[in-house]
Write a protein that holds these residues in place. Structure first.
Motif, PDB file in Angstrom:
ATOM      1  N   GLN A  83       0.837  -1.183   0.000  1.00  0.00           N
ATOM      2  CA  GLN A  83       0.000   0.000   0.000  1.00  0.00           C
ATOM      3  C   GLN A  83       0.879   1.242   0.000  1.00  0.00           C
ATOM      4  OE1 GLN A  83      -1.981  -0.780   3.973  1.00  0.00           O
ATOM      5  NE2 GLN A  83      -1.808   1.439   4.113  1.00  0.00           N
ATOM      6  N   PRO A  84       0.312   2.399  -0.379  1.00  0.00           N
ATOM      7  CA  PRO A  84       1.100   3.632  -0.415  1.00  0.00           C
ATOM      8  C   PRO A  84       1.719   3.949   0.942  1.00  0.00           C
ATOM      9  CG  PRO A  84      -0.955   3.922  -1.607  1.00  0.00           C
ATOM     10  CD  PRO A  84      -1.053   2.592  -0.919  1.00  0.00           C
ATOM     11  N   ALA A  85       2.965   4.398   0.928  1.00  0.00           N
ATOM     12  CA  ALA A  85       3.688   4.683   2.167  1.00  0.00           C
ATOM     13  C   ALA A  85       3.218   5.973   2.828  1.00  0.00           C
ATOM     14  CB  ALA A  85       5.190   4.760   1.896  1.00  0.00           C
ATOM     15  N   ASP A  86       2.500   6.824   2.083  1.00  0.00           N
ATOM     16  CA  ASP A  86       2.055   8.094   2.668  1.00  0.00           C
ATOM     17  C   ASP A  86       0.737   7.967   3.422  1.00  0.00           C
ATOM     18  OD1 ASP A  86       0.219   7.788   0.635  1.00  0.00           O
ATOM     19  OD2 ASP A  86       0.796   9.604  -0.460  1.00  0.00           O
ATOM     20  N   GLY A  87       0.214   6.737   3.528  1.00  0.00           N
ATOM     21  CA  GLY A  87      -0.997   6.519   4.303  1.00  0.00           C
ATOM     22  C   GLY A  87      -2.283   6.660   3.512  1.00  0.00           C
ATOM     23  N   THR A  88      -2.201   7.073   2.250  1.00  0.00           N
ATOM     24  CA  THR A  88      -3.396   7.173   1.425  1.00  0.00           C
ATOM     25  C   THR A  88      -3.715   5.810   0.819  1.00  0.00           C
ATOM     26  OG1 THR A  88      -2.139   7.737  -0.569  1.00  0.00           O
ATOM     27  CG2 THR A  88      -2.849   9.551   0.845  1.00  0.00           C
ATOM     28  N   GLY A  89      -4.952   5.630   0.404  1.00  0.00           N
ATOM     29  CA  GLY A  89      -5.328   4.380  -0.230  1.00  0.00           C
ATOM     30  C   GLY A  89      -5.439   3.235   0.760  1.00  0.00           C
ATOM     31  N   THR A  90      -5.661   2.044   0.227  1.00  0.00           N
ATOM     32  CA  THR A  90      -5.817   0.848   1.047  1.00  0.00           C
ATOM     33  C   THR A  90      -4.836  -0.224   0.601  1.00  0.00           C
ATOM     34  OG1 THR A  90      -7.548   0.021  -0.443  1.00  0.00           O
ATOM     35  CG2 THR A  90      -8.261   1.309   1.484  1.00  0.00           C
ATOM     36  N   ALA A  91      -4.707  -1.247   1.427  1.00  0.00           N
ATOM     37  CA  ALA A  91      -3.793  -2.344   1.113  1.00  0.00           C
ATOM     38  C   ALA A  91      -4.328  -3.150  -0.064  1.00  0.00           C
ATOM     39  CB  ALA A  91      -3.609  -3.232   2.330  1.00  0.00           C
ATOM     40  N   GLU A  92      -3.423  -3.512  -0.970  1.00  0.00           N
ATOM     41  CA  GLU A  92      -3.777  -4.332  -2.130  1.00  0.00           C
ATOM     42  C   GLU A  92      -3.087  -5.685  -1.997  1.00  0.00           C
ATOM     43  OE1 GLU A  92      -3.110  -4.495  -6.990  1.00  0.00           O
ATOM     44  OE2 GLU A  92      -2.402  -2.767  -5.823  1.00  0.00           O
ATOM     45  N   GLN A  93      -3.843  -6.745  -2.152  1.00  0.00           N
ATOM     46  CA  GLN A  93      -3.285  -8.087  -2.041  1.00  0.00           C
ATOM     47  C   GLN A  93      -2.554  -8.459  -3.319  1.00  0.00           C
ATOM     48  OE1 GLN A  93      -6.087 -10.968  -0.673  1.00  0.00           O
ATOM     49  NE2 GLN A  93      -4.593 -12.633  -0.556  1.00  0.00           N
ATOM     50  N   LEU A  94      -1.307  -8.924  -3.186  1.00  0.00           N
ATOM     51  CA  LEU A  94      -0.480  -9.288  -4.330  1.00  0.00           C
ATOM     52  C   LEU A  94      -0.494 -10.778  -4.616  1.00  0.00           C
ATOM     53  CD1 LEU A  94       2.652  -7.082  -3.525  1.00  0.00           C
ATOM     54  CD2 LEU A  94       0.794  -6.555  -5.116  1.00  0.00           C
ATOM     55  N   THR A  95      -0.614 -11.586  -3.577  1.00  0.00           N
ATOM     56  CA  THR A  95      -0.567 -13.041  -3.741  1.00  0.00           C
ATOM     57  C   THR A  95      -1.585 -13.705  -2.826  1.00  0.00           C
ATOM     58  OG1 THR A  95       1.091 -13.332  -2.005  1.00  0.00           O
ATOM     59  CG2 THR A  95       1.900 -13.011  -4.263  1.00  0.00           C
ATOM     60  N   THR A  96      -1.846 -14.965  -3.092  1.00  0.00           N
ATOM     61  CA  THR A  96      -2.632 -15.813  -2.197  1.00  0.00           C
ATOM     62  C   THR A  96      -1.844 -17.097  -2.025  1.00  0.00           C
ATOM     63  OG1 THR A  96      -4.728 -14.904  -2.974  1.00  0.00           O
ATOM     64  CG2 THR A  96      -4.819 -16.999  -1.818  1.00  0.00           C
ATOM     65  N   GLY A  97      -1.309 -17.315  -0.851  1.00  0.00           N
ATOM     66  CA  GLY A  97      -0.442 -18.460  -0.638  1.00  0.00           C
ATOM     67  C   GLY A  97      -1.058 -19.523   0.243  1.00  0.00           C
ATOM     68  N   VAL A  98      -0.600 -20.743   0.046  1.00  0.00           N
ATOM     69  CA  VAL A  98      -0.998 -21.851   0.914  1.00  0.00           C
ATOM     70  C   VAL A  98      -0.171 -21.827   2.188  1.00  0.00           C
ATOM     71  CG1 VAL A  98      -1.163 -24.367   1.094  1.00  0.00           C
ATOM     72  CG2 VAL A  98      -1.665 -23.233  -1.074  1.00  0.00           C
ATOM     73  N   GLN A  99       1.101 -21.385   2.068  1.00  0.00           N
ATOM     74  CA  GLN A  99       1.998 -21.245   3.201  1.00  0.00           C
ATOM     75  C   GLN A  99       2.330 -19.769   3.403  1.00  0.00           C
ATOM     76  OE1 GLN A  99       2.813 -23.848   5.030  1.00  0.00           O
ATOM     77  NE2 GLN A  99       2.090 -25.477   3.687  1.00  0.00           N
ATOM     78  N   THR A 100       2.906 -19.453   4.545  1.00  0.00           N
ATOM     79  CA  THR A 100       3.259 -18.074   4.855  1.00  0.00           C
ATOM     80  C   THR A 100       4.253 -17.512   3.841  1.00  0.00           C
ATOM     81  OG1 THR A 100       2.894 -18.405   7.215  1.00  0.00           O
ATOM     82  CG2 THR A 100       4.279 -16.546   6.584  1.00  0.00           C
ATOM     83  N   GLN A 101       3.982 -16.312   3.353  1.00  0.00           N
ATOM     84  CA  GLN A 101       4.860 -15.621   2.419  1.00  0.00           C
ATOM     85  C   GLN A 101       5.362 -14.330   3.077  1.00  0.00           C
ATOM     86  OE1 GLN A 101       2.086 -15.239  -0.828  1.00  0.00           O
ATOM     87  NE2 GLN A 101       2.866 -17.058  -1.848  1.00  0.00           N
ATOM     88  N   ILE A 102       6.670 -14.069   2.932  1.00  0.00           N
ATOM     89  CA  ILE A 102       7.302 -12.908   3.555  1.00  0.00           C
ATOM     90  C   ILE A 102       8.071 -12.138   2.499  1.00  0.00           C
ATOM     91  CG2 ILE A 102       8.942 -12.118   5.300  1.00  0.00           C
ATOM     92  CD1 ILE A 102       6.575 -13.439   6.571  1.00  0.00           C
ATOM     93  N   PRO A 103       7.822 -10.827   2.305  1.00  0.00           N
ATOM     94  CA  PRO A 103       8.585 -10.063   1.319  1.00  0.00           C
ATOM     95  C   PRO A 103      10.021  -9.852   1.782  1.00  0.00           C
ATOM     96  CG  PRO A 103       7.191  -8.587   2.571  1.00  0.00           C
ATOM     97  CD  PRO A 103       6.839  -9.983   3.011  1.00  0.00           C
ATOM     98  N   SER A 104      10.956  -9.814   0.830  1.00  0.00           N
ATOM     99  CA  SER A 104      12.370  -9.631   1.169  1.00  0.00           C
ATOM    100  C   SER A 104      12.956  -8.367   0.566  1.00  0.00           C
ATOM    101  CB  SER A 104      13.194 -10.841   0.708  1.00  0.00           C
ATOM    102  OG  SER A 104      12.818 -12.008   1.380  1.00  0.00           O
ATOM    103  N   ALA A 105      12.824  -8.194  -0.758  1.00  0.00           N
ATOM    104  CA  ALA A 105      13.463  -7.057  -1.424  1.00  0.00           C
ATOM    105  C   ALA A 105      12.874  -6.858  -2.806  1.00  0.00           C
ATOM    106  CB  ALA A 105      14.974  -7.286  -1.544  1.00  0.00           C
ATOM    107  N   PHE A 106      12.796  -5.606  -3.236  1.00  0.00           N
ATOM    108  CA  PHE A 106      12.438  -5.287  -4.612  1.00  0.00           C
ATOM    109  C   PHE A 106      13.709  -5.214  -5.451  1.00  0.00           C
ATOM    110  CE2 PHE A 106       8.567  -3.796  -2.577  1.00  0.00           C
ATOM    111  CZ  PHE A 106       7.590  -4.106  -3.519  1.00  0.00           C
ATOM    112  N   THR A 107      13.592  -5.570  -6.721  1.00  0.00           N
ATOM    113  CA  THR A 107      14.698  -5.338  -7.636  1.00  0.00           C
ATOM    114  C   THR A 107      14.876  -3.827  -7.806  1.00  0.00           C
ATOM    115  OG1 THR A 107      13.135  -5.553  -9.485  1.00  0.00           O
ATOM    116  CG2 THR A 107      14.425  -7.501  -8.888  1.00  0.00           C
ATOM    117  N   PRO A 108      16.079  -3.350  -8.159  1.00  0.00           N
ATOM    118  CA  PRO A 108      16.330  -1.907  -8.245  1.00  0.00           C
ATOM    119  C   PRO A 108      15.359  -1.161  -9.151  1.00  0.00           C
ATOM    120  CG  PRO A 108      18.401  -3.086  -8.286  1.00  0.00           C
ATOM    121  CD  PRO A 108      17.324  -4.126  -8.363  1.00  0.00           C
ATOM    122  N   ASP A 109      14.844  -1.820 -10.195  1.00  0.00           N
ATOM    123  CA  ASP A 109      13.893  -1.150 -11.081  1.00  0.00           C
ATOM    124  C   ASP A 109      12.463  -1.192 -10.555  1.00  0.00           C
ATOM    125  OD1 ASP A 109      13.152  -3.796 -11.511  1.00  0.00           O
ATOM    126  OD2 ASP A 109      13.834  -3.862 -13.592  1.00  0.00           O
TER     127      ASP A 109
END
Length: 227
Positions: A83-109
């Protein structure tokens, strides 16, 4: 130097690209993502969903924060949201997993997100998902061992991650995205959660008994060459 914010159960801080803010995973009655502004000395709540929101990761442009959430509106295990870091908008779901998913890093682009997922027979694996299009994901590092907490170098050429391949958690480095073209273990006495130092070419990671370890990096021009 301690953060001047109120005493709380802070965990897994995620630094903003400009270094002016840090996103914090708070493990208390309000298990949400909060943002600490260093210049303003203000702590602001970002997420408000009923379920726990954890492990914040900023996009390279600093406009969004990805996180893991067990939002009650989601189906299944904790999956990836942003979701936007400035607090506007709402959270958007990116995936639906069977097991726990944890974000690590974005590619530089900012076009792909590296994250942790759990596969049958291989345990915790490192995967990568395209943010644009249909957001398909593919396995990046998947072995019979646990791989997690991946971090990319600023130029996107190297990926460091935590693996228990040797019998305990250590830090490993591979070329990115051609992860099968080289492999080096850079810690020997335990390691977790690697980060790329802002001050120069070196990896930082957590060691045993509360230590922070620094490992200088010298990389050659060809893929797969590193010291």
């Amino acid at each position: 130097e301690g953060m001047a914010g109120p005493p709380r159960a802070y965990a897994y801080p995620g630094r903003s690209p400009d270094g002016q803010r840090v996103a914090l995973d708070t493990r208390d009655q309000k298990n949400d993502i909060w943002i600490w502004d260093f210049s303003r000395q203000v702590l602001t709540r970002l997420t408000t969903a009923p379920g726990p929101d954890t492990d914040p990761v900023w996009t390279p442009d600093g406009r969004r924060i990805a996180f893991s959430s067990n939002n009650l509106a989601a189906v299944g295990a904790p999956s990836l949201f942003w979701q936007p870091a400035d607090g506007t908008g709402t959270a958007e779901q990116l995936t639906t997993g069977v097991q726990t998913q944890i974000p690590s890093a974005f590619t530089p682009d900012g076009k792909s997100l590296v994250f942790r997922d759990t596969g049958p027979g291989t345990g915790r694996d490192v995967k990568v998902m395209a943010i644009e299009g249909d957001r398909t994901s593919k396995a990046l590092i998947h072995t019979p061992f646990d791989e997690q907490n991946a971090e990319l170098s600023p130029d996107g050429r190297w990926i460091a991650y935590q693996s228990n391949q040797s019998g305990q958690d250590e830090i490993h480095v591979r070329p990115f995205p051609a992860v099968d073209s080289g492999h080096w273990q850079i810690s020997t006495e335990g390691g977790s959660r690697p980060l790329w130092a802002r001050t120069g070419p070196e990896w930082l990671f957590g060691g045993l008994v509360g230590r922070i370890i620094s490992v200088p990096v010298q990389a050659g021009p060809a893929v797969g060459s590193a010291n």
